[in-house]
Design a protein around this motif. Structure first.
Motif, PDB file in Angstrom:
ATOM      1  N   ILE A  52       0.862  -1.193   0.000  1.00 46.18           N
ATOM      2  CA  ILE A  52       0.000   0.000   0.000  1.00 46.18           C
ATOM      3  C   ILE A  52       0.894   1.238   0.000  1.00 46.18           C
ATOM      4  O   ILE A  52       1.752   1.388   0.882  1.00 46.18           O
ATOM      5  CB  ILE A  52      -0.938   0.050   1.221  1.00 46.18           C
ATOM      6  CG1 ILE A  52      -1.824  -1.196   1.275  1.00 46.18           C
ATOM      7  CG2 ILE A  52      -1.798   1.313   1.183  1.00 46.18           C
ATOM      8  CD1 ILE A  52      -2.790  -1.225   2.449  1.00 46.18           C
ATOM      9  N   ALA A  54       1.328   5.075   0.698  1.00 48.68           N
ATOM     10  CA  ALA A  54       0.665   6.122   1.497  1.00 48.68           C
ATOM     11  C   ALA A  54       1.706   7.089   2.031  1.00 48.68           C
ATOM     12  O   ALA A  54       2.811   6.686   2.395  1.00 48.68           O
ATOM     13  CB  ALA A  54      -0.111   5.500   2.657  1.00 48.68           C
ATOM     14  N   SER A  58       0.065  12.543   6.499  1.00 53.98           N
ATOM     15  CA  SER A  58      -1.343  12.962   6.401  1.00 53.98           C
ATOM     16  C   SER A  58      -2.238  11.983   7.161  1.00 53.98           C
ATOM     17  O   SER A  58      -2.213  10.782   6.906  1.00 53.98           O
ATOM     18  CB  SER A  58      -1.741  13.006   4.910  1.00 53.98           C
ATOM     19  OG  SER A  58      -3.104  12.697   4.750  1.00 53.98           O
ATOM     20  N   ALA A  60      -5.438  11.724   6.921  1.00 54.21           N
ATOM     21  CA  ALA A  60      -6.433  11.150   6.009  1.00 54.21           C
ATOM     22  C   ALA A  60      -5.833   9.974   5.238  1.00 54.21           C
ATOM     23  O   ALA A  60      -6.477   8.932   5.058  1.00 54.21           O
ATOM     24  CB  ALA A  60      -6.928  12.231   5.041  1.00 54.21           C
ATOM     25  N   GLU A  61      -4.582  10.128   4.807  1.00 53.78           N
ATOM     26  CA  GLU A  61      -3.887   9.037   4.105  1.00 53.78           C
ATOM     27  C   GLU A  61      -3.708   7.833   5.027  1.00 53.78           C
ATOM     28  O   GLU A  61      -3.833   6.690   4.623  1.00 53.78           O
ATOM     29  CB  GLU A  61      -2.502   9.508   3.647  1.00 53.78           C
ATOM     30  CG  GLU A  61      -2.503  10.324   2.385  1.00 53.78           C
ATOM     31  CD  GLU A  61      -2.358   9.432   1.164  1.00 53.78           C
ATOM     32  OE1 GLU A  61      -1.289   8.864   0.932  1.00 53.78           O
ATOM     33  OE2 GLU A  61      -3.362   9.315   0.453  1.00 53.78           O
ATOM     34  N   ASP A  63      -5.611   6.997   7.554  1.00 51.81           N
ATOM     35  CA  ASP A  63      -6.922   6.338   7.715  1.00 51.81           C
ATOM     36  C   ASP A  63      -7.246   5.481   6.495  1.00 51.81           C
ATOM     37  O   ASP A  63      -7.699   4.344   6.613  1.00 51.81           O
ATOM     38  CB  ASP A  63      -8.027   7.386   7.900  1.00 51.81           C
ATOM     39  CG  ASP A  63      -7.974   8.057   9.264  1.00 51.81           C
ATOM     40  OD1 ASP A  63      -7.233   7.562  10.146  1.00 51.81           O
ATOM     41  OD2 ASP A  63      -8.670   9.074   9.449  1.00 51.81           O
ATOM     42  N   ARG A  64      -7.020   6.060   5.310  1.00 51.32           N
ATOM     43  CA  ARG A  64      -7.290   5.320   4.063  1.00 51.32           C
ATOM     44  C   ARG A  64      -6.431   4.059   4.013  1.00 51.32           C
ATOM     45  O   ARG A  64      -6.894   2.978   3.707  1.00 51.32           O
ATOM     46  CB  ARG A  64      -6.991   6.225   2.856  1.00 51.32           C
ATOM     47  CG  ARG A  64      -7.200   5.555   1.508  1.00 51.32           C
ATOM     48  CD  ARG A  64      -6.600   6.339   0.353  1.00 51.32           C
ATOM     49  NE  ARG A  64      -5.164   6.538   0.408  1.00 51.32           N
ATOM     50  CZ  ARG A  64      -4.247   5.595   0.149  1.00 51.32           C
ATOM     51  NH1 ARG A  64      -4.621   4.379  -0.175  1.00 51.32           N
ATOM     52  NH2 ARG A  64      -2.954   5.873   0.221  1.00 51.32           N
ATOM     53  N   MET A  65      -5.161   4.219   4.355  1.00 55.67           N
ATOM     54  CA  MET A  65      -4.235   3.086   4.335  1.00 55.67           C
ATOM     55  C   MET A  65      -4.707   1.996   5.296  1.00 55.67           C
ATOM     56  O   MET A  65      -4.751   0.818   4.942  1.00 55.67           O
ATOM     57  CB  MET A  65      -2.830   3.572   4.724  1.00 55.67           C
ATOM     58  CG  MET A  65      -1.755   2.520   4.794  1.00 55.67           C
ATOM     59  SD  MET A  65      -1.779   1.509   6.300  1.00 55.67           S
ATOM     60  CE  MET A  65      -1.202   2.649   7.525  1.00 55.67           C
ATOM     61  N   ALA A  67      -7.706   1.394   6.485  1.00 56.02           N
ATOM     62  CA  ALA A  67      -8.952   0.767   6.002  1.00 56.02           C
ATOM     63  C   ALA A  67      -8.629  -0.245   4.899  1.00 56.02           C
ATOM     64  O   ALA A  67      -9.166  -1.366   4.879  1.00 56.02           O
ATOM     65  CB  ALA A  67      -9.911   1.830   5.498  1.00 56.02           C
ATOM     66  N   ALA A  68      -7.727   0.127   3.992  1.00 59.49           N
ATOM     67  CA  ALA A  68      -7.359  -0.788   2.892  1.00 59.49           C
ATOM     68  C   ALA A  68      -6.634  -2.018   3.433  1.00 59.49           C
ATOM     69  O   ALA A  68      -6.904  -3.154   3.021  1.00 59.49           O
ATOM     70  CB  ALA A  68      -6.474  -0.061   1.885  1.00 59.49           C
ATOM     71  N   SER A  71      -9.061  -4.464   5.165  1.00 56.75           N
ATOM     72  CA  SER A  71     -10.313  -4.827   4.482  1.00 56.75           C
ATOM     73  C   SER A  71     -10.405  -6.319   4.189  1.00 56.75           C
ATOM     74  O   SER A  71     -11.480  -6.903   4.280  1.00 56.75           O
ATOM     75  CB  SER A  71     -10.465  -4.023   3.187  1.00 56.75           C
ATOM     76  OG  SER A  71      -9.408  -4.350   2.324  1.00 56.75           O
ATOM     77  N   ARG A 115      -6.865   3.179  15.551  1.00 58.26           N
ATOM     78  CA  ARG A 115      -7.582   2.414  14.517  1.00 58.26           C
ATOM     79  C   ARG A 115      -7.479   0.903  14.764  1.00 58.26           C
ATOM     80  O   ARG A 115      -8.447   0.171  14.593  1.00 58.26           O
ATOM     81  CB  ARG A 115      -6.994   2.707  13.132  1.00 58.26           C
ATOM     82  CG  ARG A 115      -7.221   4.093  12.647  1.00 58.26           C
ATOM     83  CD  ARG A 115      -8.539   4.186  11.876  1.00 58.26           C
ATOM     84  NE  ARG A 115      -8.838   5.576  11.600  1.00 58.26           N
ATOM     85  CZ  ARG A 115      -9.977   6.199  11.910  1.00 58.26           C
ATOM     86  NH1 ARG A 115     -10.955   5.538  12.476  1.00 58.26           N
ATOM     87  NH2 ARG A 115     -10.171   7.462  11.627  1.00 58.26           N
TER      88      ARG A 115
END
Ligand SMILES: NC(=O)c1ccc[n+]([C@@H]2O[C@H](COP(=O)([O-])OP(=O)(O)OC[C@H]3O[C@@H](n4cnc5c(N)ncnc54)[C@H](OP(=O)(O)O)[C@@H]3O)[C@@H](O)[C@H]2O)c1
Length: 253
Positions: A52, A54, A58, A60-61, A63-65, A67-68, A71, A115
């Motif tokens: 991944i 990222a 950041s 936001a990055e 969090d996105r990382m 979640a991915a 998943s 997280r």
């Protein structure tokens, strides 16, 4: 074996950690900005590596990382390893770069703990590994923001271990001394080559990674490496004094 998320795995200690966890049989998700390096590592290590890209300065990055990464399979071991270092006097440090350092080295690791923890607590197992630094125990002049971030991360990590006692989730705090990586080499070059600098013990990424994997397996509280730096834990006042007095002057001076 489980799913290990290693941040900052495109180089140095993080890359060695990814190799060591894969060798143990884990599935490892590797994260960093230089995706080409992560892909080369994945191609070498095989199917048990996911990549991944990222930028962890950041939130936001981050969090996105996360979640991915979680998943398809839950994260069993979170390794907060990504880090940046600035070795410069306060006046010569770019404040925006300093803010980014605080995000990568402190803010985002704490966010990723936030997280990852609920799932680990629900499953009653897991581990959080925080790669701090000897700078957390004996801060070295010339690295104001790095000392602050690593001291903060180490304190948070040690306190979290107490908070999670009896939950099945372990916390390992890692205190590397100087280790041969890009960061280690650049950091050394920023100081004048005094005798004290030349006498400093150095370690290697493979041995450190092996010790971290053992600490996760055994539920140990901390890894201090190379070994001579254990003195900083037991004679902390002395080691802080030496660090402040014997630290070489910055090259810039
Ligand atoms: N080497 C030492 O002497 C030493 C001593 C004590 C503690 N440590 C700590 O050990 C950890 C690893 O350091 P290292 O020596 O292996 O350093 P390194 O070789 O410079 O590697 C740093 C890693 O962090 C990643 N990283 C940096 N900024 C990032 C960002 N904004 N977003 C995502 N990833 C980022 C880099 O990936 P990209 O550039 O590809 O994003 C790289 O994978 C750090 O936390 C460091 O503070 C190192």
């Amino acid at each position: 074996m489980g799913h290990v998320l290693v941040t900052g795995a495109s180089a140095g200690i993080g890359e060695a950690l990814a190799r060591a966890f894969v060798a143990r049989g884990d599935h490892v998700t590797v994260v960093a900005r230089r995706v080409d390096r992560l892909q080369a590592l994945a191609a070498e290590l095989g199917e048990r590596v996911s990549v991944i890209a990222a930028d962890l300065s950041s939130s936001a990055e981050a969090d996105r990382m996360f979640a991915a990464a979680s998943s398809s399979r839950p994260v069993d071991v979170l390794v907060n390893n990504a880090g940046v270092q600035i070795v410069a006097s306060v006046g010569r440090t770019d404040p925006d770069a300093a803010d980014a350092l605080l995000a990568v080295d402190l803010g985002v690791p704490l966010r990723l703990i936030h997280r990852a923890l609920p799932g680990m607590l629900e499953r009653k197992r897991g581990a959080i590994v925080n790669v701090a630094s000897m700078a957390a125990l004996s801060p070295v002049p010339g690295m104001l923001w790095y000392n602050a971030a690593k001291g903060g991360l180490a304190n948070a990590s040690e306190s979290l271990r107490g908070e999670l006692r009896g939950t099945g989730v372990n916390v390992v705090t890692v205190y590397p001394g100087p280790v041969h990586t890009d960061m280690g080499t650049k950091g050394l070059a920023a100081y004048k080559p005094t005798l004290a600098a030349r006498l400093t013990p150095w370690g290697d990424t493979t041995t450190l990674a092996r010790r971290v994997v053992s600490a996760v397996a055994s539920g140990s509280a901390r890894v201090i490496y190379p070994r001579p730096y254990w003195v900083s834990l037991f004679a902390n006042n002395l080691s802080r004094w030496v660090s402040l007095r014997a630290a070489p002057p910055l090259q810039e001076g």
